[in-house]
Design a protein around this motif. Structure first.
Motif, mmCIF file in Angstrom:
data_model
loop_
_atom_site.group_PDB
_atom_site.id
_atom_site.type_symbol
_atom_site.label_atom_id
_atom_site.label_comp_id
_atom_site.label_asym_id
_atom_site.label_seq_id
_atom_site.Cartn_x
_atom_site.Cartn_y
_atom_site.Cartn_z
ATOM 1 N N HIS A 159 0.968 6.627 -6.784
ATOM 2 C CA HIS A 159 -0.222 7.453 -7.028
ATOM 3 C C HIS A 159 0.113 8.940 -6.951
ATOM 4 N N ARG A 216 0.842 -1.210 0.000
ATOM 5 C CA ARG A 216 0.000 0.000 0.000
ATOM 6 C C ARG A 216 0.871 1.252 0.000
ATOM 7 N N GLN A 262 2.064 1.765 -3.459
ATOM 8 C CA GLN A 262 0.954 2.254 -4.288
ATOM 9 C C GLN A 262 0.719 3.746 -4.062
#
Length: 70
Positions: free
Chosen positions: A45, A38, A41
Motif C-alpha cells: 500500500h 497484513r 499489504q
C-alpha cells in the motif's frame, strides 16, 4: 527508535505513518503484532520495500529502489 509512527516499522496501526527511514524488526514480532499478510499489504500500500535475513526484517520506509549489494 526512529519512525515509531510508521505502521510497517512499528508493526502497530497508527494514523500518521512514516515518510522515510530504515528500521529493523524481528520477523516474529511482526507476525505476532500485525500478522505477516497484513504487514505485506501495508508494504504494498505504501510502496515500501523490506528484506528478510536470519529472522530479521529491514524495512525501507520510502519508495526508492532497493539494490542488494551482495
Amino acid at each position: 527508535m526512529p519512525h515509531r509512527g510508521c505502521v510497517v516499522a512499528a508493526t502497530v496501526p497508527v494514523a500518521s505513518g512514516c515518510k522515510s527511514g530504515v528500521v529493523r524488526r524481528q520477523k516474529r514480532d511482526i507476525e505476532r503484532l500485525l500478522g505477516w499478510e497484513r504487514f505485506r499489504q501495508e508494504l504494498n500500500h505504501r510502496g515500501f520495500h523490506a528484506v528478510e535475513n536470519a529472522g530479521q526484517v529491514v524495512i525501507f520506509c520510502n519508495q526508492d529502489a532497493v539494490r542488494i549489494i551482495r
